[in-house]
Design a protein around this motif. Structure first.
Motif, PDB file in Angstrom:
ATOM      1  N   PHE A  67       0.832  -1.207   0.000  1.00 58.38           N
ATOM      2  CA  PHE A  67       0.000   0.000   0.000  1.00 58.38           C
ATOM      3  C   PHE A  67       0.866   1.256   0.000  1.00 58.38           C
ATOM      4  O   PHE A  67       0.630   2.200  -0.780  1.00 58.38           O
ATOM      5  CB  PHE A  67      -0.919   0.002   1.222  1.00 58.38           C
ATOM      6  CG  PHE A  67      -1.703   1.275   1.383  1.00 58.38           C
ATOM      7  CD1 PHE A  67      -2.850   1.493   0.639  1.00 58.38           C
ATOM      8  CD2 PHE A  67      -1.276   2.262   2.268  1.00 58.38           C
ATOM      9  CE1 PHE A  67      -3.573   2.678   0.775  1.00 58.38           C
ATOM     10  CE2 PHE A  67      -1.989   3.439   2.410  1.00 58.38           C
ATOM     11  CZ  PHE A  67      -3.141   3.642   1.659  1.00 58.38           C
ATOM     12  N   LEU A  68       1.875   1.299   0.856  1.00 58.95           N
ATOM     13  CA  LEU A  68       2.728   2.488   0.953  1.00 58.95           C
ATOM     14  C   LEU A  68       3.542   2.686  -0.322  1.00 58.95           C
ATOM     15  O   LEU A  68       3.753   3.827  -0.760  1.00 58.95           O
ATOM     16  CB  LEU A  68       3.655   2.362   2.162  1.00 58.95           C
ATOM     17  CG  LEU A  68       2.962   2.430   3.533  1.00 58.95           C
ATOM     18  CD1 LEU A  68       3.948   2.094   4.646  1.00 58.95           C
ATOM     19  CD2 LEU A  68       2.352   3.805   3.767  1.00 58.95           C
ATOM     20  N   ALA A  69       4.008   1.588  -0.925  1.00 54.60           N
ATOM     21  CA  ALA A  69       4.782   1.706  -2.161  1.00 54.60           C
ATOM     22  C   ALA A  69       3.918   2.236  -3.300  1.00 54.60           C
ATOM     23  O   ALA A  69       4.338   3.136  -4.049  1.00 54.60           O
ATOM     24  CB  ALA A  69       5.381   0.350  -2.532  1.00 54.60           C
ATOM     25  N   ILE A  70       2.711   1.716  -3.427  1.00 55.30           N
ATOM     26  CA  ILE A  70       1.834   2.132  -4.522  1.00 55.30           C
ATOM     27  C   ILE A  70       1.347   3.562  -4.317  1.00 55.30           C
ATOM     28  O   ILE A  70       1.336   4.377  -5.251  1.00 55.30           O
ATOM     29  CB  ILE A  70       0.638   1.162  -4.648  1.00 55.30           C
ATOM     30  CG1 ILE A  70       1.131  -0.220  -5.100  1.00 55.30           C
ATOM     31  CG2 ILE A  70      -0.394   1.702  -5.640  1.00 55.30           C
ATOM     32  CD1 ILE A  70       0.082  -1.305  -5.048  1.00 55.30           C
ATOM     33  N   THR A  71       0.929   3.894  -3.088  1.00 52.31           N
ATOM     34  CA  THR A  71       0.426   5.248  -2.839  1.00 52.31           C
ATOM     35  C   THR A  71       1.547   6.283  -2.781  1.00 52.31           C
ATOM     36  O   THR A  71       1.284   7.485  -2.849  1.00 52.31           O
ATOM     37  CB  THR A  71      -0.368   5.304  -1.517  1.00 52.31           C
ATOM     38  OG1 THR A  71       0.450   4.811  -0.430  1.00 52.31           O
ATOM     39  CG2 THR A  71      -1.636   4.474  -1.628  1.00 52.31           C
ATOM     40  N   GLY A  72       2.797   5.843  -2.686  1.00 54.45           N
ATOM     41  CA  GLY A  72       3.917   6.778  -2.750  1.00 54.45           C
ATOM     42  C   GLY A  72       4.331   7.096  -4.174  1.00 54.45           C
ATOM     43  O   GLY A  72       5.028   8.091  -4.422  1.00 54.45           O
ATOM     44  N   GLU A 103      -6.017  10.790  -4.224  1.00 51.48           N
ATOM     45  CA  GLU A 103      -5.937  11.663  -3.054  1.00 51.48           C
ATOM     46  C   GLU A 103      -6.233  10.896  -1.766  1.00 51.48           C
ATOM     47  O   GLU A 103      -5.610  11.134  -0.735  1.00 51.48           O
ATOM     48  CB  GLU A 103      -6.917  12.835  -3.189  1.00 51.48           C
ATOM     49  CG  GLU A 103      -6.449  13.930  -4.132  1.00 51.48           C
ATOM     50  CD  GLU A 103      -5.192  14.634  -3.634  1.00 51.48           C
ATOM     51  OE1 GLU A 103      -4.922  14.613  -2.417  1.00 51.48           O
ATOM     52  OE2 GLU A 103      -4.482  15.201  -4.477  1.00 51.48           O
ATOM     53  N   TRP A 104      -7.194   9.969  -1.830  1.00 48.54           N
ATOM     54  CA  TRP A 104      -7.479   9.149  -0.654  1.00 48.54           C
ATOM     55  C   TRP A 104      -6.246   8.331  -0.261  1.00 48.54           C
ATOM     56  O   TRP A 104      -5.876   8.266   0.913  1.00 48.54           O
ATOM     57  CB  TRP A 104      -8.660   8.211  -0.935  1.00 48.54           C
ATOM     58  CG  TRP A 104      -8.940   7.285   0.219  1.00 48.54           C
ATOM     59  CD1 TRP A 104      -9.714   7.535   1.319  1.00 48.54           C
ATOM     60  CD2 TRP A 104      -8.423   5.956   0.382  1.00 48.54           C
ATOM     61  NE1 TRP A 104      -9.700   6.450   2.162  1.00 48.54           N
ATOM     62  CE2 TRP A 104      -8.912   5.466   1.609  1.00 48.54           C
ATOM     63  CE3 TRP A 104      -7.581   5.146  -0.388  1.00 48.54           C
ATOM     64  CZ2 TRP A 104      -8.593   4.191   2.085  1.00 48.54           C
ATOM     65  CZ3 TRP A 104      -7.260   3.879   0.085  1.00 48.54           C
ATOM     66  CH2 TRP A 104      -7.777   3.412   1.303  1.00 48.54           C
ATOM     67  N   GLY A 105      -5.611   7.708  -1.257  1.00 50.90           N
ATOM     68  CA  GLY A 105      -4.420   6.916  -0.977  1.00 50.90           C
ATOM     69  C   GLY A 105      -3.316   7.751  -0.366  1.00 50.90           C
ATOM     70  O   GLY A 105      -2.637   7.330   0.586  1.00 50.90           O
ATOM     71  N   ILE A 106      -3.119   8.951  -0.887  1.00 52.69           N
ATOM     72  CA  ILE A 106      -2.076   9.831  -0.369  1.00 52.69           C
ATOM     73  C   ILE A 106      -2.394  10.262   1.056  1.00 52.69           C
ATOM     74  O   ILE A 106      -1.518  10.294   1.928  1.00 52.69           O
ATOM     75  CB  ILE A 106      -1.919  11.058  -1.295  1.00 52.69           C
ATOM     76  CG1 ILE A 106      -1.280  10.635  -2.629  1.00 52.69           C
ATOM     77  CG2 ILE A 106      -1.077  12.147  -0.631  1.00 52.69           C
ATOM     78  CD1 ILE A 106      -1.285  11.718  -3.681  1.00 52.69           C
ATOM     79  N   ASN A 107      -3.656  10.587   1.316  1.00 47.00           N
ATOM     80  CA  ASN A 107      -4.044  11.042   2.657  1.00 47.00           C
ATOM     81  C   ASN A 107      -3.840   9.943   3.696  1.00 47.00           C
ATOM     82  O   ASN A 107      -3.376  10.201   4.816  1.00 47.00           O
ATOM     83  CB  ASN A 107      -5.497  11.510   2.656  1.00 47.00           C
ATOM     84  CG  ASN A 107      -5.681  12.834   3.364  1.00 47.00           C
ATOM     85  OD1 ASN A 107      -4.842  13.723   3.260  1.00 47.00           O
ATOM     86  ND2 ASN A 107      -6.772  12.974   4.104  1.00 47.00           N
ATOM     87  N   VAL A 108      -4.184   8.714   3.332  1.00 42.27           N
ATOM     88  CA  VAL A 108      -3.964   7.589   4.245  1.00 42.27           C
ATOM     89  C   VAL A 108      -2.469   7.335   4.399  1.00 42.27           C
ATOM     90  O   VAL A 108      -1.977   7.064   5.501  1.00 42.27           O
ATOM     91  CB  VAL A 108      -4.689   6.322   3.739  1.00 42.27           C
ATOM     92  CG1 VAL A 108      -4.398   5.137   4.650  1.00 42.27           C
ATOM     93  CG2 VAL A 108      -6.190   6.564   3.665  1.00 42.27           C
TER      94      VAL A 108
END
Length: 441
Positions: free
Chosen positions: A203-208, A342-347
């Motif tokens: 999750f962190l790799a993809i949303t980064g 934006e949701w992914g970035i906020n989380v």
């Protein structure tokens, strides 16, 4: 285990090892800095409490213009940004550009109008941590490394999941065997930790990835429509300047390319900071918003807020002469792709779900560090003396090519990662050739 299955296992293990060589040093840094940045507001407000915190009072605050004047009396220059106090116990912030080009954040008690202190603009400890996390300290192109590391991290998790898969085993699947002196202890600790942390790493790799140079910029254009940053149907029919929103204010990822509108009538007097702030308050911008001041005769007052709750994210541009909104855009106005990103970035930043979001990701970051450390210890105990200890190649080289072909799918999606895989495949071919020569010697 059949020869074919054993060959596939070796091929996957070999690429898992290469992915670790590339990603693990960066993963440790990203986990430590990211874990700290989850608590950026809490840490900064504790470290700089003497200037950021004030005694809440019942009397009315002095006007934004008075606060701005107090800041300019303390620091010579031109104000370019004003941040009203997010709550009753925090100071206002006036950001000033000095004649020599340096920028200073000046904090003002909103009740008395007295300056409580100043520091370099974006010079706080947590901003430094953010720059370390994004590798911005090392130049604009350093984000390419983040993109490459992100892709290899995804590969690391997927290959690790394949290696962990029980295949009839019970030990080391969900429990840790042995004692710290034994390699099996570190192998099991690594595998079990990976199972619990792997989903968070993905999750962190993809949303980064949206912050990356190549992939991120292209997806940004796709999400925002024709490189303007405004979702289709939201842009208004007003003149646009060449200035970008990201140049004047901290902004959401989806709006980094957004162009600023221009004020229409330069013959009338500007409405001033007091009226601009009053207008933003009347429009209902959430507490904690920032006001970017007009940068020239055609400039606008921009109120922007990117709170923990995405539904309250908003950007409003005001004509500096009439005070009329030129654009009022909310999170709900973004397209489906923009909202999802934006949701992914906020989380990812630990904002969307409050303290629970922060604590869960902080535990995940601690797990990532443990995962990296256990892999290093496991490798050290396994490696032959004086050698790198690359996992053995499969007896049938076609297994390696098959695994590489599957990895190439990810390389197409993430071009920089694909290029690095080609380089790594060439290195691996040289390593295998060298190993063959040594075996024949």
């Amino acid at each position: 285990m059949s020869n074919k299955t054993n060959d596939i296992y070796r091929a996957v293990w070999r690429w898992h090892f290469y992915a670790g060589l590339i990603a693990i040093p960066f993963l440790i840094s990203l986990a430590v800095t990211g874990g700290l940045y989850l608590f950026k507001d809490e840490i900064d407000r504790w470290l700089y409490a003497d200037m950021m915190r004030v005694q809440a009072q019942e009397n009315v605050m002095v006007s934004p213009q008075v606060q701005r004047d107090a800041a300019l009396a303390s620091v010579d220059g031109e104000a370019f940004r004003y941040v009203p106090p997010p709550n009753a116990e925090l100071a206002s912030e006036v950001d000033v550009r000095r004649p020599d080009g340096t920028q200073v954040a000046v904090f003002v008690d909103p009740y008395s109008g007295e300056v409580t202190g100043d520091m370099p603009y974006r010079g706080s400890v947590m901003w430094i941590v953010r720059q370390l996390h994004s590798l911005n300290f090392f130049g604009a192109n350093a984000s390419m490394i983040i993109e490459i590391v992100g892709g290899w991290t995804i590969l690391l998790v997927l290959t690790g999941l394949y290696l962990w898969w029980p295949r009839g085993r019970r030990g080391g699947v969900m429990s840790v065997r042995g004692k710290p002196g034994k390699r099996v202890f570190w192998r099991d600790l690594h595998a079990v930790t990976g199972v619990f942390v792997g989903g968070f790493i993905l999750f962190l790799a993809i949303t980064g990835m949206p912050w990356s140079t190549v992939w991120g910029s292209k997806v940004n254009e796709l999400a925002n429509g024709h490189n303007f940053g405004y979702p289709d149907g939201v842009r208004v029919n007003v003149p646009m300047s060449d200035a970008r929103l990201a140049e004047n204010a901290e902004t959401a990822w989806s709006l980094e390319q957004a162009q600023l509108p221009t004020s229409a009538d330069s013959t009338s007097p500007s409405i001033g900071l007091d009226r601009a702030v009053a207008t933003f308050d009347d429009l209902g911008l959430a507490p904690g918003y920032a006001v970017s001041l007009p940068s020239g005769p055609d400039g606008v007052y921009t109120g922007s807020i990117y709170p923990d709750d995405l539904s309250r994210q908003r950007v409003v541009h005001l004509d500096q002469y009439s005070g009329e909104p030129l654009l009022d855009m909310r999170y709900a106005d973004y397209g489906p792709l923009g909202r999802g990103l934006e949701w992914g970035i906020n989380v990812h930043m630990g904002q969307q779900y409050g303290l629970a979001n922060q604590l869960i990701l902080a535990l995940a970051c601690a797990g990532i560090v443990l995962l990296c450390v256990s892999s290093g210890v496991m490798w050290w105990k396994r490696r032959p003396a004086g050698r790198l200890g690359v996992p053995p190649a499969p007896s049938d080289p076609r297994r390696l090519r098959g695994v590489l072909a599957l990895l190439a799918i990810g390389g197409v999606i993430f071009p920089l990662v694909g290029a690095s895989m080609i380089v790594m495949a060439m290195v691996d071919a040289l390593v295998r050739r060298q190993g063959t020569k040594q075996a024949l010697a």
